[in-house]
Design a protein around this motif. Structure first.
Motif, mmCIF file in Angstrom:
data_model
loop_
_atom_site.group_PDB
_atom_site.id
_atom_site.type_symbol
_atom_site.label_atom_id
_atom_site.label_comp_id
_atom_site.label_asym_id
_atom_site.label_seq_id
_atom_site.Cartn_x
_atom_site.Cartn_y
_atom_site.Cartn_z
ATOM 1 N N LYS A 132 0.817 -1.210 0.000
ATOM 2 C CA LYS A 132 0.000 0.000 0.000
ATOM 3 C C LYS A 132 0.853 1.263 0.000
ATOM 4 O O LYS A 132 0.525 2.252 -0.666
ATOM 5 C CB LYS A 132 -0.931 -0.005 1.214
ATOM 6 C CG LYS A 132 -1.965 -1.128 1.191
ATOM 7 C CD LYS A 132 -2.813 -1.119 2.463
ATOM 8 C CE LYS A 132 -3.817 -2.269 2.447
ATOM 9 N NZ LYS A 132 -4.607 -2.320 3.714
ATOM 10 N N LEU A 133 1.948 1.252 0.736
ATOM 11 C CA LEU A 133 2.821 2.427 0.790
ATOM 12 C C LEU A 133 3.397 2.739 -0.586
ATOM 13 O O LEU A 133 3.379 3.890 -1.042
ATOM 14 C CB LEU A 133 3.957 2.186 1.787
ATOM 15 C CG LEU A 133 5.055 3.253 1.803
ATOM 16 C CD1 LEU A 133 4.570 4.488 2.542
ATOM 17 C CD2 LEU A 133 6.336 2.727 2.433
ATOM 18 N N LEU A 134 3.889 1.716 -1.275
ATOM 19 C CA LEU A 134 4.504 1.929 -2.584
ATOM 20 C C LEU A 134 3.459 2.309 -3.630
ATOM 21 O O LEU A 134 3.703 3.174 -4.479
ATOM 22 C CB LEU A 134 5.258 0.668 -3.004
ATOM 23 C CG LEU A 134 6.403 0.237 -2.077
ATOM 24 C CD1 LEU A 134 7.046 -1.047 -2.583
ATOM 25 C CD2 LEU A 134 7.445 1.345 -1.978
ATOM 26 N N LEU A 135 2.289 1.667 -3.591
ATOM 27 C CA LEU A 135 1.231 2.023 -4.538
ATOM 28 C C LEU A 135 0.785 3.466 -4.336
ATOM 29 O O LEU A 135 0.526 4.199 -5.298
ATOM 30 C CB LEU A 135 0.040 1.075 -4.371
ATOM 31 C CG LEU A 135 0.261 -0.372 -4.831
ATOM 32 C CD1 LEU A 135 -0.911 -1.253 -4.417
ATOM 33 C CD2 LEU A 135 0.452 -0.438 -6.338
ATOM 34 N N SER A 136 0.714 3.895 -3.080
ATOM 35 C CA SER A 136 0.346 5.280 -2.788
ATOM 36 C C SER A 136 1.410 6.245 -3.312
ATOM 37 O O SER A 136 1.070 7.314 -3.847
ATOM 38 C CB SER A 136 0.180 5.458 -1.275
ATOM 39 O OG SER A 136 0.041 6.818 -0.937
ATOM 40 N N ALA A 137 2.679 5.865 -3.202
ATOM 41 C CA ALA A 137 3.753 6.722 -3.704
ATOM 42 C C ALA A 137 3.679 6.864 -5.221
ATOM 43 O O ALA A 137 3.884 7.950 -5.772
ATOM 44 C CB ALA A 137 5.102 6.153 -3.286
ATOM 45 N N VAL A 138 3.377 5.772 -5.910
ATOM 46 C CA VAL A 138 3.255 5.826 -7.373
ATOM 47 C C VAL A 138 2.091 6.724 -7.769
ATOM 48 O O VAL A 138 2.207 7.559 -8.675
ATOM 49 C CB VAL A 138 3.071 4.402 -7.945
ATOM 50 C CG1 VAL A 138 2.703 4.469 -9.414
ATOM 51 C CG2 VAL A 138 4.346 3.591 -7.750
ATOM 52 N N ARG A 139 0.961 6.574 -7.093
ATOM 53 C CA ARG A 139 -0.189 7.421 -7.399
ATOM 54 C C ARG A 139 0.129 8.892 -7.158
ATOM 55 O O ARG A 139 -0.263 9.766 -7.940
ATOM 56 C CB ARG A 139 -1.400 6.998 -6.552
ATOM 57 C CG ARG A 139 -2.092 5.740 -7.046
ATOM 58 C CD ARG A 139 -3.464 5.583 -6.407
ATOM 59 N NE ARG A 139 -3.380 5.453 -4.963
ATOM 60 C CZ ARG A 139 -3.260 4.304 -4.318
ATOM 61 N NH1 ARG A 139 -3.219 3.164 -5.006
ATOM 62 N NH2 ARG A 139 -3.189 4.261 -3.011
ATOM 63 N N GLY A 140 0.863 9.166 -6.073
ATOM 64 C CA GLY A 140 1.223 10.541 -5.776
ATOM 65 C C GLY A 140 2.133 11.143 -6.827
ATOM 66 O O GLY A 140 1.989 12.312 -7.197
ATOM 67 N N ALA A 141 3.073 10.349 -7.333
ATOM 68 C CA ALA A 141 4.010 10.854 -8.337
ATOM 69 C C ALA A 141 3.312 11.170 -9.650
ATOM 70 O O ALA A 141 3.679 12.117 -10.351
ATOM 71 C CB ALA A 141 5.130 9.839 -8.553
ATOM 72 N N TYR A 142 2.302 10.370 -10.003
ATOM 73 C CA TYR A 142 1.598 10.546 -11.279
ATOM 74 C C TYR A 142 0.323 11.388 -11.147
ATOM 75 O O TYR A 142 -0.355 11.630 -12.144
ATOM 76 C CB TYR A 142 1.214 9.190 -11.862
ATOM 77 C CG TYR A 142 2.301 8.515 -12.661
ATOM 78 C CD1 TYR A 142 2.406 8.704 -14.040
ATOM 79 C CD2 TYR A 142 3.225 7.676 -12.065
ATOM 80 C CE1 TYR A 142 3.385 8.078 -14.781
ATOM 81 C CE2 TYR A 142 4.217 7.040 -12.797
ATOM 82 C CZ TYR A 142 4.291 7.242 -14.153
ATOM 83 O OH TYR A 142 5.272 6.620 -14.893
ATOM 84 N N ALA A 143 -0.018 11.817 -9.927
ATOM 85 C CA ALA A 143 -1.301 12.490 -9.708
ATOM 86 C C ALA A 143 -1.455 13.737 -10.559
ATOM 87 O O ALA A 143 -2.558 14.102 -10.953
ATOM 88 C CB ALA A 143 -1.452 12.849 -8.229
ATOM 89 N N ASP A 144 -0.336 14.377 -10.868
ATOM 90 C CA ASP A 144 -0.370 15.646 -11.592
ATOM 91 C C ASP A 144 -0.465 15.478 -13.107
ATOM 92 O O ASP A 144 -0.685 16.455 -13.825
ATOM 93 C CB ASP A 144 0.916 16.419 -11.258
ATOM 94 C CG ASP A 144 0.724 17.916 -11.369
ATOM 95 O OD1 ASP A 144 -0.431 18.358 -11.292
ATOM 96 O OD2 ASP A 144 1.715 18.631 -11.551
ATOM 97 N N VAL A 145 -0.296 14.252 -13.598
ATOM 98 C CA VAL A 145 -0.181 14.065 -15.050
ATOM 99 C C VAL A 145 -1.056 12.955 -15.611
ATOM 100 O O VAL A 145 -1.149 12.796 -16.832
ATOM 101 C CB VAL A 145 1.300 13.783 -15.439
ATOM 102 C CG1 VAL A 145 2.146 15.027 -15.265
ATOM 103 C CG2 VAL A 145 1.877 12.619 -14.636
ATOM 104 N N VAL A 146 -1.700 12.173 -14.760
ATOM 105 C CA VAL A 146 -2.548 11.064 -15.213
ATOM 106 C C VAL A 146 -3.967 11.288 -14.703
ATOM 107 O O VAL A 146 -4.145 11.689 -13.545
ATOM 108 C CB VAL A 146 -2.000 9.709 -14.708
ATOM 109 C CG1 VAL A 146 -2.985 8.590 -14.959
ATOM 110 C CG2 VAL A 146 -0.678 9.388 -15.388
ATOM 111 N N PRO A 147 -4.996 11.067 -15.519
ATOM 112 C CA PRO A 147 -6.379 11.236 -15.052
ATOM 113 C C PRO A 147 -6.648 10.403 -13.808
ATOM 114 O O PRO A 147 -6.058 9.331 -13.616
ATOM 115 C CB PRO A 147 -7.215 10.747 -16.239
ATOM 116 C CG PRO A 147 -6.333 10.904 -17.424
ATOM 117 C CD PRO A 147 -4.936 10.672 -16.944
ATOM 118 N N SER A 148 -7.533 10.892 -12.959
ATOM 119 C CA SER A 148 -7.781 10.227 -11.681
ATOM 120 C C SER A 148 -8.332 8.816 -11.834
ATOM 121 O O SER A 148 -8.190 7.990 -10.933
ATOM 122 C CB SER A 148 -8.755 11.063 -10.839
ATOM 123 O OG SER A 148 -9.978 11.251 -11.539
#
Length: 601
Positions: free
Chosen positions: A264-280
């Motif tokens: 969960k920690l790593l998946l959350s980090a990936v989502r955070g890194a891409y949050a600005d450039v990938v649709p929700s």
């Protein structure tokens, strides 16, 4: 009731409920054992979704007869030589897999060491261990599991269809294959797409080839190399461009010291890194391996070993986010190559259907004149097939302004026309680029605002006449509560009674914009984003909303020099290959593909 010791076979079956909850879990345990044994080729065969048969054959170290007899006993393992649970460098370590499988199925093992003259075989059925016997066997180990859960019928009721279980086996094996490209993996069986992936050379090139097999042949040319290190932790791998996304998170592959995880920690980090450039509602495609000292991570925190616990989770999360963001920013204006392919496919579909769902009509020609008759002068009227396309909006046509050689050599080329007052058509040495002017400028304004905020704060401009914006009382309260955050973004608001706010200052970048609409959209953005997440993510969300209001709108006619300036700025701006909502800002059509479209190649 009196307390009593459970029967050993019953104990194994209870343990099997934790370790072997479905066929994919059994395959995972057996394949991990093969990897730990140093195998360089692993072949998996399943039948009936894994319920009828699981066969795993490897060319690893094999076992001696004494080791084989002990291997099917509970908590017997060769992987903890000093008993240190805080320095685990193998995939397996508990010694539960074989006895757990043997207690709920028929388990047959044939194994041979390379220096042995013959192999050894053993059968375990319903927890009852047979006698080790000499057998003919190739170097390595061959394990067959038949009639899984036959001795625990209740467990069978909770399994899904054969197809679903087979797909779970395939997905699990793919994750292991991605994490270990130096090993050959093959899978055969019903209800799955069989594969046989050869072993790849150790290194980035081999990993990228394996990722191309597992994540699609388009992935390598749309991938960014990831390599970052901090305080004893290192992340390495490849991440897809933001516009190379999918509808589920199945394309996100993570491992820790070669162990595939869904942490969960790593998946959350990936989502955070891409949050600005990938649709929700979309997900990136990538593979990252986190390498560290085994003592810095606890892998013994989940029955299926699919989650881990780091000693310093904040450090790891920060490293993943910063490493991915740095790679995405360095990619600049790059967008996926698949955008042009989809555009060409759409053209082909239109051409094949004649543009209206019917076969292409053959043109009717008048009776041909003699060969020496003078040719008629071409008509200046538009061809009927292009009547709906629209005349160019900007005066940048080829016969009026020849592009410079330097502009043609630029990644996004030289602007040649604007069509429908929305799309810029540019020419490059190798083809054509079509740019969505609103989406592109929206990203440029957004990145400008972010850079201003990071540098010395967003410049703001006091309004000569403060503007009153009437809202729903809940939205007004939400805006006032976020006043300090909005002020750091250049938007200064004051309460102006129930259900209204007063705009005192606005970002200089947005001067002259529709402040009424801006404030309402910011209120909606705050409502959508809520209070969850970091302050930076909340601010970025609001900034993206602001940027949308100051971007070049679709329907605005642009001059040739404006279009060229937009293209040049895109080329030097991070993340300009997609807009703030994750949609591509441009597509590129290669000249060779266009020529194929018209049958020139």
């Amino acid at each position: 009731m009196t307390v009593r010791r459970l029967d050993p076979v019953l104990v194994d079956r209870i343990a099997a409920g934790e370790v072997i909850e479905r066929p994919a879990a059994a395959v995972k345990e057996l394949v991990e054992n093969a990897i730990d044994a140093g195998a360089r080729a692993i072949a998996v065969t399943i039948q009936g979704g894994g319920r009828e048969l699981i066969r795993v054959v490897d060319d690893g170290a094999g076992m001696t007869p004494d080791d084989l007899e002990l291997a099917v006993d509970r908590h017997a393992t060769s992987k903890l030589p000093d008993g240190d649970l805080f320095a685990i460098d193998t995939l397996g370590f508990r010694g539960e897999a074989l006895p757990s499988i043997g207690s709920v199925a028929r388990l047959s093992i044939a194994t041979r060491r390379r220096d042995a003259a013959q192999g050894s075989g053993l059968v375990v059925e319903a927890g009852e261990k047979g006698v080790v016997r000499p057998v003919a066997a190739a170097p390595g180990t061959r394990i067959e599991v038949s009639d899984l859960f036959i001795f625990t019928p209740a467990r069978l009721k909770f399994l899904k269809s054969d197809r679903a279980e087979a797909q779970a086996v395939s997905e699990m094996l793919r994750r292991l294959a991605i994490a270990h490209p130096e090993i050959r993996f093959s899978l055969e069986g019903e209800h799955i797409s069989a594969f046989d992936w050869p072993a790849e050379p150790i290194g980035e090139e081999g990993l990228l080839r394996r990722l191309g097999r597992a994540l699609g042949r388009d992935f390598p040319e749309n991938a960014l190399r990831i390599d970052a290190e901090r305080e004893g932790f290192r992340i390495s791998g490849f991440a897809g461009l933001p516009t190379f996304h999918r509808g589920t998170s199945a394309g996100v592959h993570l491992s820790v010291n070669g162990r595939p995880v869904r942490d969960k920690l790593l998946l959350s980090a990936v989502r955070g890194a891409y949050a600005d450039v990938v649709p929700s509602d979309r997900h990136p495609v990538l593979f990252l391996d986190i390498g560290c000292d085994p003592r810095s991570v606890d892998v013994n925190v989940h029955p299926a070993k699919s989650e881990v616990r780091f000693r310093d989770p904040a450090l790891v999360r920060g490293l993943v986010v910063s490493g991915l963001k740095a790679a995405l920013a360095a990619a600049g204006h790059r967008a996926t190559t698949t955008g042009g392919a989809r555009t060409l496919d759409a053209f082909r579909a239109v051409l094949s259907m004649g543009g209206s769902g019917n076969a292409i009509p053959r043109p009717s020609f008048p009776q041909a004149p003699g060969w020496n008759a003078p040719a008629p002068f071409p008509s200046s009227a538009p061809q009927s097939g292009f009547s709906d396309f629209g005349a160019p909006s900007a005066d940048a046509r080829a016969h009026l302004a020849e592009p410079s050689a330097d502009a043609l050599d630029r990644p996004l080329g030289a602007a040649r026309a604007q069509v429908h007052e929305t799309y810029i058509v540019a020419q490059t040495r190798e083809g054509v680029v079509i740019v969505d002017q609103h989406a592109a400028h929206e990203r440029l304004v957004y990145e400008r605002l972010k850079a201003e905020r990071a540098r010395d704060g967003i410049a703001r401009q006091p309004l000569l006449l403060p503007e009153v914006v009437e809202l729903d009382p809940v939205d007004a309260d939400r805006l006032i509560a976020a006043g300090s955050e909005l002020e750091s973004l250049g938007l200064v608001l004051e309460s102006f009674g129930p259900g209204a706010v007063l705009v005192r200052e606005a970002p200089s970048q947005l001067a002259g914009g529709n402040l009424q609409r801006l404030v309402r959209d910011v209120a909606d953005a705050l409502a959508e984003h809520g209070t969850a997440g970091s302050l930076e993510r909340r601010l970025d969300h609001v900034l993206a909303t602001m940027a949308c209001h100051n971007s070049v709108r679709a329907g605005r006619r642009m001059r040739p020099e404006e279009m060229d300036a937009l293209l040049r700025e895109m080329e030097i701006t991070p993340n300009s290959g997609q807009c703030n909502h994750g949609r591509p800002t441009y597509v590129e059509l290669k000249l060779s593909d266009i020529e194929k479209l018209f049958g020139r190649r």
